[in-house]
Design an enzyme around this catalytic site. Structure first.
Site, short mmCIF file in Angstrom:
data_model
loop_
_atom_site.label_atom_id
_atom_site.label_comp_id
_atom_site.label_asym_id
_atom_site.label_seq_id
_atom_site.Cartn_x
_atom_site.Cartn_y
_atom_site.Cartn_z
N GLU A 1 11.16 -2.37 9.80
CA GLU A 1 11.57 -1.19 10.30
C GLU A 1 10.98 0.26 9.31
O GLU A 1 11.16 1.12 9.74
CB GLU A 1 13.00 -0.93 10.54
CG GLU A 1 14.10 -1.45 9.30
CD GLU A 1 14.07 -2.76 9.05
OE1 GLU A 1 15.53 -3.23 8.71
OE2 GLU A 1 13.49 -3.63 9.50
N PHE B 1 7.92 -5.17 4.55
CA PHE B 1 7.26 -3.55 4.38
C PHE B 1 5.90 -3.52 3.33
O PHE B 1 5.07 -2.97 3.72
CB PHE B 1 8.39 -2.71 3.87
CG PHE B 1 8.56 -2.65 2.55
CD1 PHE B 1 7.70 -2.08 1.63
CD2 PHE B 1 9.65 -3.35 2.09
CE1 PHE B 1 8.23 -2.18 0.12
CE2 PHE B 1 10.19 -3.07 0.50
CZ PHE B 1 9.33 -2.75 -0.27
N SER C 1 13.01 -10.41 0.68
CA SER C 1 13.91 -10.79 -0.66
C SER C 1 14.51 -12.24 -0.67
O SER C 1 14.72 -12.78 0.57
CB SER C 1 14.69 -9.66 -0.77
OG SER C 1 15.81 -9.90 0.30
N CYS D 1 5.33 -10.10 -4.33
CA CYS D 1 5.80 -10.93 -4.69
C CYS D 1 4.82 -11.64 -5.42
O CYS D 1 5.41 -12.87 -6.17
CB CYS D 1 6.45 -11.76 -3.40
SG CYS D 1 5.19 -12.63 -2.51
N LYS E 1 8.50 -9.03 14.63
CA LYS E 1 9.59 -8.37 14.43
C LYS E 1 9.16 -7.65 13.00
O LYS E 1 9.38 -8.26 12.15
CB LYS E 1 11.00 -8.70 14.51
CG LYS E 1 12.15 -7.77 14.55
CD LYS E 1 12.19 -6.50 13.61
CE LYS E 1 12.51 -7.20 12.30
NZ LYS E 1 12.85 -5.74 11.20
N GLU F 1 13.86 -9.74 -9.73
CA GLU F 1 12.66 -8.91 -9.02
C GLU F 1 13.00 -7.50 -9.24
O GLU F 1 13.72 -6.94 -8.63
CB GLU F 1 12.34 -9.61 -7.83
CG GLU F 1 11.20 -9.04 -7.13
CD GLU F 1 10.78 -9.49 -5.77
OE1 GLU F 1 9.86 -9.95 -5.67
OE2 GLU F 1 11.89 -9.83 -5.15
#
Length: 492
Positions: free
Chosen positions: A184, A157, A234, A289, A181, A390
């Site tokens: 969402e 995202f 992640s 990240c 993909k 994180e």
């Protein structure tokens, strides 16, 4: 889709399959504007049966696409790049509604994505592999790169415009078919990219879009005709994707999470280092990240540096990303905002010194938005959760250290290895850092270490699973396999 449509109308995210727009049939998720909390749409999910149809169409398209001359394959990419350039601001505004970051950040993200399309247009040169006449008596040998079939990418995202373009241009330029993909949580940016792909002139089935969740991802990983999977997200999910994809015989590259470090030496330009440190940790609301959110500062300048950081953090403007004066936009969701708040509370309970608290920020007229201001901790020790995990939010931890050797040893003990930065005016210290620091992206006097598209995006340890990274030459190796032609033509 114009930005005004997202503000005023209910949008349903659609799939793009074999050149047609289709609406998935399975129930999915609601889409909310992170800055306002307003319900702006729905993303239905794609069933396993529909994934099979998509991959089958992509495989059929691959059979023709892979045989086309490479110069022909890059022509739609040139058109795609031009469309991205022309509509960059329009897409950036939709990205802000979709994700919550600032307009400047959205524009910068798309600029980086466009750079990858530019690099992929150079595939005719990048795919050359080598030829050696008379490799043996009367024998010539030639290495050629061949595409492998259908590849899929599962993207996160936090950069819905850029990260799909880490993969898509290279996959199709090398002669493969591709399935995206997207996340969402903010799928509307991908819709915009595919509006342009539809205009750019790619043959039907070469590039496809499917929306969905974990079941959709599993269907892609397990499909016999999918040759490889790219993933960014992640670390726990990256490791799971890597294991599943490898077990299913796929090529796989899985970029995970991070806990990046900055080292500030006593010779550094402290004002410059403080500015870049706050930007690195808090830009994009800390949801990236490459955020350097652990700062190891030599003891002799620690107090001065901490004061500078707090002053800069306190002057950051939090608000709707469409407001030009905003420095820090909204977090992706209310659930993620709460997760970041929980980490802040953990830091307090662990005994870190709260130097600046961003939890009480309010944005007038956006009371339902997912906002947090910069939060700065001091005296963060290595064993604290906020030093190890994180956070993915605008939270920064400062730690005093004796010298650069202690700092490098500490960052090397981290289980992550995505990025690290050093601020110094000493060439000796910079050389030591470049040779000894264990991270895939290293920066000297840079707050955020983002490689250009013609270099690969690094990552080590628990930040990356695989051996070929996103961007640049690594993508050519990932999306092709070398075949060796060995020829002898004896005299009659």
């Amino acid at each position: 889709m114009e930005p005004s449509e997202i503000q005023s109308e209910h949008v349903t995210a659609r799939n793009y399959v074999n050149g047609d727009w289709q609406t998935p049939t399975q129930e999915g998720l609601d889409i909310a504007n992170p800055a306002t909390g307003a319900h702006v749409g729905t993303v239905p999910f794609t069933s396993r049966a529909k994934v099979d149809e998509v991959v089958t169409a992509a495989q059929a398209a691959f059979e023709d696409w892979s045989r086309r001359p490479v110069e022909e394959r890059i022509q739609p990419l040139f058109e795609f790049k031009q469309l991205l350039e022309e509509r960059q601001d329009e897409i950036a505004r939709i990205l802000v509604h979709d994700h919550g970051k600032t307009l400047e950040e959205a524009r910068g993200e798309l600029r980086r994505g466009i750079e990858n399309v530019e690099v992929a247009c150079g595939i005719p040169t990048m795919m050359q592999a080598g030829h050696l006449p008379n490799a043996a008596p009367a024998i010539d040998e030639t290495a050629v790169r061949k595409p492998l079939g259908v590849f899929a990418a599962v993207t996160p995202f936090n950069f819905p415009g850029m990260i799909p373009l880490w993969f898509l241009p290279y996959a199709v330029a090398t002669g493969n078919a591709f399935v995206l993909k997207p996340s969402e949580q903010d799928p509307l940016t991908a819709q915009q990219l595919f509006e342009l792909i539809d205009e750019a002139g790619f043959p039907d089935g070469v590039i496809n879009l499917v929306n969905g969740g974990a079941d959709t991802v599993d269907a892609l990983i397990e499909h016999d005709d999918v040759a490889g999977i790219s993933f960014v997200g992640s670390t726990p999910i990256a490791e799971l994707i890597y294991e599943k994809a490898a077990a299913n015989g796929k090529r796989v590259q899985a970029q995970g999470g991070a806990k990046n470090h900055i080292i500030v030496t006593e010779s550094a330009d402290l004002a410059f280092a403080a500015e870049k440190t706050v930007s690195s940790a808090c830009a994009c609301a800390g949801e990236r990240c490459l955020a350097n959110d652990v700062v190891l500062v030599e003891e002799s300048v620690y107090d001065e540096f901490a004061d500078l950081v707090v002053t800069i953090a306190a002057n950051q403007t939090v608000g709707n990303g469409l407001d030009e004066e905003t420095d820090i936009g909204a977090l992706i969701s209310r659930e993620h905002e709460q997760r970041v708040r929980d980490h802040i509370q953990t830091g307090i309970e662990e005994g870190a010194t709260l130097l600046h608290d961003g939890r009480d920020v309010t944005v007038e007229g956006h009371e339902d938005g997912n906002f947090l201001g910069p939060t700065v901790f001091g005296d963060v020790t290595e064993d604290m959760v906020i030093s190890q995990e994180e956070i993915f939010g605008p939270v920064l931890g400062l730690s005093p250290v004796a010298d650069i050797d202690v700092a490098i040893n500490r960052l090397n003990r981290s289980r992550f290895g995505n990025a690290a930065s050093l601020f110094t005016t000493s060439g000796v210290d910079a050389n030591k850092f470049k040779h000894e620091a264990e991270a895939g992206n290293l920066g000297v006097n840079l707050g955020t270490v983002g490689p250009m598209a013609f270099f690969h995006f690094g990552g080590r340890k628990a930040s990356f699973f695989g051996d070929l990274h996103a961007q640049g030459e690594d993508m050519i190796h990932f999306y092709t396999d070398k075949t060796i032609y060995i020829e002898r033509w004896p005299d009659a």
